[in-house]
Design a protein around this motif. Structure first.
Motif, PDB file in Angstrom:
ATOM      1  N   GLN A  22      -5.618  -4.848   4.182  1.00  0.00           N
ATOM      2  CA  GLN A  22      -4.648  -5.346   3.066  1.00  0.00           C
ATOM      3  C   GLN A  22      -3.197  -5.610   3.270  1.00  0.00           C
ATOM      4  O   GLN A  22      -2.668  -6.231   2.527  1.00  0.00           O
ATOM      5  CB  GLN A  22      -5.130  -4.663   1.665  1.00  0.00           C
ATOM      6  N   ILE A  23      -2.584  -4.820   4.276  1.00  0.00           N
ATOM      7  CA  ILE A  23      -1.241  -4.769   4.255  1.00  0.00           C
ATOM      8  C   ILE A  23      -1.072  -6.088   5.193  1.00  0.00           C
ATOM      9  O   ILE A  23      -1.429  -6.310   6.241  1.00  0.00           O
ATOM     10  CB  ILE A  23      -0.829  -3.625   5.274  1.00  0.00           C
ATOM     11  N   HIS A  57       6.948   4.698   2.390  1.00  0.00           N
ATOM     12  CA  HIS A  57       6.111   5.310   3.384  1.00  0.00           C
ATOM     13  C   HIS A  57       6.989   5.845   4.681  1.00  0.00           C
ATOM     14  O   HIS A  57       6.378   6.912   5.050  1.00  0.00           O
ATOM     15  CB  HIS A  57       5.249   4.276   4.301  1.00  0.00           C
ATOM     16  N   PRO A  72      -0.426   4.753   5.682  1.00  0.00           N
ATOM     17  CA  PRO A  72      -0.495   3.532   5.244  1.00  0.00           C
ATOM     18  C   PRO A  72      -1.616   3.039   4.252  1.00  0.00           C
ATOM     19  O   PRO A  72      -1.334   2.037   3.451  1.00  0.00           O
ATOM     20  CB  PRO A  72      -0.734   2.675   6.515  1.00  0.00           C
ATOM     21  N   PRO A  75      -0.865   3.154  -1.135  1.00  0.00           N
ATOM     22  CA  PRO A  75       0.429   2.329  -1.622  1.00  0.00           C
ATOM     23  C   PRO A  75       1.432   3.123  -2.138  1.00  0.00           C
ATOM     24  O   PRO A  75       1.136   4.214  -2.694  1.00  0.00           O
ATOM     25  CB  PRO A  75      -0.175   1.433  -2.777  1.00  0.00           C
ATOM     26  N   ASN A  85      -0.158  -4.798  -0.879  1.00  0.00           N
ATOM     27  CA  ASN A  85      -0.103  -5.626   0.304  1.00  0.00           C
ATOM     28  C   ASN A  85       1.093  -5.067   1.379  1.00  0.00           C
ATOM     29  O   ASN A  85       1.419  -5.696   2.211  1.00  0.00           O
ATOM     30  CB  ASN A  85      -0.057  -6.919   0.165  1.00  0.00           C
ATOM     31  N   THR A  86       1.917  -4.196   1.107  1.00  0.00           N
ATOM     32  CA  THR A  86       3.136  -4.009   1.586  1.00  0.00           C
ATOM     33  C   THR A  86       3.473  -2.672   2.102  1.00  0.00           C
ATOM     34  O   THR A  86       3.025  -1.400   1.463  1.00  0.00           O
ATOM     35  CB  THR A  86       4.543  -4.167   0.675  1.00  0.00           C
ATOM     36  N   TYR A  87       3.962  -2.531   3.279  1.00  0.00           N
ATOM     37  CA  TYR A  87       4.225  -1.081   3.958  1.00  0.00           C
ATOM     38  C   TYR A  87       5.821  -0.844   3.932  1.00  0.00           C
ATOM     39  O   TYR A  87       6.513  -2.076   4.395  1.00  0.00           O
ATOM     40  CB  TYR A  87       3.814  -1.179   5.522  1.00  0.00           C
ATOM     41  N   PHE A 116      -0.686  -3.175  12.179  1.00  0.00           N
ATOM     42  CA  PHE A 116      -1.231  -3.821  11.108  1.00  0.00           C
ATOM     43  C   PHE A 116      -1.427  -5.381  11.600  1.00  0.00           C
ATOM     44  O   PHE A 116      -1.962  -6.173  10.782  1.00  0.00           O
ATOM     45  CB  PHE A 116      -0.408  -3.827   9.881  1.00  0.00           C
TER      46      PHE A 116
END
Length: 255
Positions: A22-23, A57, A72, A75, A85-87, A116
């Motif tokens: 999803q990332i 993170h 990761p 969320p 959807n973001t790291y 990713f």
């Protein structure tokens, strides 16, 4: 390689999870302070906002040390409506950053891109996400992406040849006894904090993943230790356990 300070077992836990697939974006932030770390941000801001977990993170301190805050799969609260959807990587500072921090960001960002399956175009500043109105990350991201692109050279990270010893999808690390490959989805367990001898299900590993193993115990039918308090039960139909070759260990010990 940068200095990593693993604080994942000391941060406010995330109660939600996601799949690595999803990332789709990596976000750069700044702290808008001249100093601080996860605990300062938590006590002085995040807890006052009513957050149940932290914002990033990873946090890159002024000396280039990286605080590893969350895996990761969890969320964090980095950018509203974009967190699934973001790291998130935060660089401590208010528009001015040290050379050590930039080197650390480049290294950590390139590793995240590799993990990713993302490209340079997927690395955005906080203010480049839709619906945001902020000066964060306090740097021209076109310049950041240009530097990252220049560093995308085989076997190099941050312009320095990497001496990583890759074993399949993972890097062989000191103290590692083996690895598991997930053949079918399998549960991850942690020991109960009440010292009752019970274990608690925390997450599920997906088929195809590879994970380092640092120890083994006979409890609960036999379990492999993945680090960070996590155990996986010995189930041959679900996981394949392997040990590194003598040649790989010799190369690791010679570094």
């Amino acid at each position: 390689m940068v200095n990593i300070l693993d604080i994942r077992n000391k941060v406010a836990p995330s109660k939600t999870t996601r799949k690595i697939s999803q990332i789709t974006k990596i976000a750069r932030h700044h702290s808008a302070t001249t100093s601080g770390d996860y605990f300062a941000f938590w006590n002085n801001r995040w807890i006052g906002l009513g957050w149940g977990k932290g914002g990033y993170h990873e946090i890159i301190l002024t000396d280039g040390t990286v605080q590893l805050c969350y895996d990761p799969i969890y969320p964090t609260n980095g950018i509203g409506n974009h967190n699934t959807n973001t790291y998130h990587i935060c660089v401590v500072g208010n528009g001015a950053f040290t050379a050590a921090q930039e080197r650390a960001f480049e290294e950590r960002c390139l590793i995240a891109m590799q993990n990713f399956g993302l490209g340079v175009e997927d690395v955005l500043g906080h203010n480049e996400f839709s619906g945001t109105a902020t000066s964060c990350p306090g740097i021209n991201m076109d310049g950041v992406r240009k530097r990252l692109k220049a560093l995308l050279v085989p076997n190099q990270v941050g312009g320095v040849t990497s001496n990583k010893i890759m074993w399949g999808k993972t890097e062989l690390k000191p103290g590692q006894k083996g690895k598991i490959t997930v053949l079918q989805d399998i549960n991850v367990w942690e020991d109960s904090p009440h010292e009752s001898g019970e274990i608690i299900h925390t997450r599920t590993l997906e088929k195809g993943g590879e994970y380092r193993v640092y120890n083994y115990r006979e409890d609960h039918g036999g379990q492999y230790y993945l680090g960070a308090g996590e155990w996986v039960t010995k189930m041959p139909k679900h996981i394949l356990y392997e040990t590194p070759s003598k040649a790989m260990l010799a190369k690791l010990n010679s570094k």
